[in-house]
Design a protein around this motif. Structure first.
Motif, PDB file in Angstrom:
ATOM      1  N   GLY A  15       0.815  -1.202   0.000  1.00 55.21           N
ATOM      2  CA  GLY A  15       0.000   0.000   0.000  1.00 55.21           C
ATOM      3  C   GLY A  15       0.848   1.250   0.000  1.00 55.21           C
ATOM      4  O   GLY A  15       1.979   1.262   0.487  1.00 55.21           O
ATOM      5  N   ASN A  16       0.279   2.337  -0.551  1.00 49.84           N
ATOM      6  CA  ASN A  16       0.972   3.619  -0.639  1.00 49.84           C
ATOM      7  C   ASN A  16       0.101   4.714  -0.054  1.00 49.84           C
ATOM      8  O   ASN A  16      -1.043   4.907  -0.484  1.00 49.84           O
ATOM      9  N   ILE A  17       0.634   5.425   0.933  1.00 47.55           N
ATOM     10  CA  ILE A  17      -0.030   6.623   1.449  1.00 47.55           C
ATOM     11  C   ILE A  17       0.905   7.830   1.377  1.00 47.55           C
ATOM     12  O   ILE A  17       0.573   8.907   1.870  1.00 47.55           O
ATOM     13  N   ALA A  18       2.078   7.650   0.766  1.00 48.57           N
ATOM     14  CA  ALA A  18       3.153   8.631   0.901  1.00 48.57           C
ATOM     15  C   ALA A  18       3.161   9.703  -0.174  1.00 48.57           C
ATOM     16  O   ALA A  18       3.224  10.899   0.118  1.00 48.57           O
ATOM     17  N   ALA A  19       3.143   9.304  -1.451  1.00 48.69           N
ATOM     18  CA  ALA A  19       3.262  10.262  -2.553  1.00 48.69           C
ATOM     19  C   ALA A  19       2.917   9.562  -3.851  1.00 48.69           C
ATOM     20  O   ALA A  19       3.018   8.338  -3.963  1.00 48.69           O
TER      21      ALA A  19
ATOM     22  N   LYS B 206       4.625  13.993  -7.952  1.00 47.38           N
ATOM     23  CA  LYS B 206       3.567  14.774  -8.586  1.00 47.38           C
ATOM     24  C   LYS B 206       2.581  15.265  -7.522  1.00 47.38           C
ATOM     25  O   LYS B 206       2.054  16.374  -7.612  1.00 47.38           O
ATOM     26  N   VAL B 207       2.314  14.395  -6.553  1.00 48.59           N
ATOM     27  CA  VAL B 207       1.419  14.725  -5.452  1.00 48.59           C
ATOM     28  C   VAL B 207       2.069  14.264  -4.157  1.00 48.59           C
ATOM     29  O   VAL B 207       2.431  13.095  -4.024  1.00 48.59           O
ATOM     30  N   GLN B 208       2.245  15.175  -3.213  1.00 45.92           N
ATOM     31  CA  GLN B 208       2.775  14.809  -1.898  1.00 45.92           C
ATOM     32  C   GLN B 208       1.618  14.458  -0.982  1.00 45.92           C
ATOM     33  O   GLN B 208       0.680  15.250  -0.824  1.00 45.92           O
ATOM     34  N   LEU B 209       1.687  13.277  -0.371  1.00 47.63           N
ATOM     35  CA  LEU B 209       0.629  12.832   0.526  1.00 47.63           C
ATOM     36  C   LEU B 209       1.148  12.843   1.968  1.00 47.63           C
ATOM     37  O   LEU B 209       1.867  13.741   2.360  1.00 47.63           O
ATOM     38  N   LEU B 210       0.828  11.843   2.750  1.00 41.41           N
ATOM     39  CA  LEU B 210       1.129  11.862   4.174  1.00 41.41           C
ATOM     40  C   LEU B 210       2.571  11.519   4.513  1.00 41.41           C
ATOM     41  O   LEU B 210       3.042  11.824   5.608  1.00 41.41           O
ATOM     42  N   GLY B 211       3.283  10.853   3.615  1.00 41.25           N
ATOM     43  CA  GLY B 211       4.529  10.208   4.010  1.00 41.25           C
ATOM     44  C   GLY B 211       4.210   8.809   4.506  1.00 41.25           C
ATOM     45  O   GLY B 211       3.050   8.450   4.715  1.00 41.25           O
ATOM     46  N   VAL B 212       5.242   7.989   4.714  1.00 43.95           N
ATOM     47  CA  VAL B 212       4.978   6.591   5.073  1.00 43.95           C
ATOM     48  C   VAL B 212       4.461   6.442   6.501  1.00 43.95           C
ATOM     49  O   VAL B 212       3.804   5.461   6.840  1.00 43.95           O
ATOM     50  N   ARG B 213       4.785   7.426   7.371  1.00 46.80           N
ATOM     51  CA  ARG B 213       4.325   7.424   8.763  1.00 46.80           C
ATOM     52  C   ARG B 213       4.589   6.061   9.429  1.00 46.80           C
ATOM     53  O   ARG B 213       5.675   5.529   9.332  1.00 46.80           O
TER      54      ARG B 213
END
Length: 266
Positions: A110-114, A122-129
């Motif tokens: 799964g990816n929540i980072a970018a 292209k889109v910055q999300l939460l980072g891997v946390r």
């Protein structure tokens, strides 16, 4: 029996997602996002009273805290649950979270980072946390509100934020740790990764959805469970609990258009 006009797709999804916690024992249940959070509460108030839930701050609660403005509502605390105890539960495997990645691949990563190249996304999300550690420490289920090839992608996720079943991601000489993925609930179906060699497998189809449509919206091959069921409609009891846990209707904004739970014929 509930009529099609009496429940929405979001409510159907909540009931399907609640099944993630059936038979899992006394674990800390964490639903990330409105529908998973309602689903965990629904599970606790119906068939899984043994699961533990928090108020989102530092306390355990036996009565799940409703979403949205609390008004005069005061959580009924039953125990002390600071971050240290949360992490104790995580590391020893006594937690089951339902996470909400933006991308999932055929290996269950799964990816929540970018989105795009991590060095210049292209889109910055939460980072891997906490995703990497969580994915090898306890069971994780998933919820994705829009089942398309942009979410279930053809190749590998842009950033591997949670561990799946891809052997190549384990460093040479490092012992591979077990990965426990529960169910994957989307706006079209319920899946798991219990097919041959951990292949993604469709377990149930939401009313009015065909397997071919799900496959057409997925970037990798799917398998079918031996018996592919129709996702059960919510009962009146379940709908009443959902409305109590989400009195302001936040659930209506999660799935685009808030369609009926049973797809209408074109």
């Amino acid at each position: 029996m509930t009529k099609a006009s009496e429940f929405t797709l979001a409510e159907l999804v909540v009931c399907a997602a609640a099944e993630a916690w059936r038979g899992g024992g006394e674990v800390l249940a964490t639903g990330i996002g409105p529908l998973p959070r309602i689903a965990a509460g629904l599970a606790k108030l119906t068939f899984a009273p043994e699961i533990l839930m928090t108020d989102g701050e530092a306390w355990l609660v036996e009565e799940p805290v409703p979403l949205g403005p609390r008004g005069d509502y005061k959580p009924k605390h039953s125990g002390w649950m600071p971050y240290a105890r949360v992490f104790d539960s995580v590391w020893c495997g006594r937690r089951h979270a339902m996470v909400t990645p933006v991308q999932v691949d055929r290996w269950g990563q799964g990816n929540i980072a970018a989105l795009g190249d991590l060095k210049k996304p292209k889109v910055q999300l939460l980072g891997v946390r906490g995703f990497p550690g969580n994915s090898i420490s306890h069971r994780n289920s998933m919820f994705l509100p829009s089942h398309t090839k942009r979410s279930f992608i053809e190749g590998e996720v842009d950033v591997v934020a949670s561990v799946g079943f891809a052997d190549k991601r384990w460093p040479e000489g490092v012992k591979k740790l077990p990965v426990d993925i529960g169910i994957v609930v989307t706006n079209l179906c319920v899946m798991d990764f219990n097919g041959p060699d951990h292949a993604a497998r469709v377990v149930s189809l939401h009313p009015g959805v065909a397997f071919e449509e799900v496959q057409g919206e997925t970037g990798f091959p799917l398998t079918r469970a031996e018996t592919v069921a129709t996702t059960p409609a919510p009962t009146e009891e379940q709908l009443a609990i959902i409305r109590r846990l989400d009195p302001t209707g936040i659930r209506a904004g999660v799935i685009k258009g808030n369609p009926p739970g049973v797809r209408q014929a074109a």
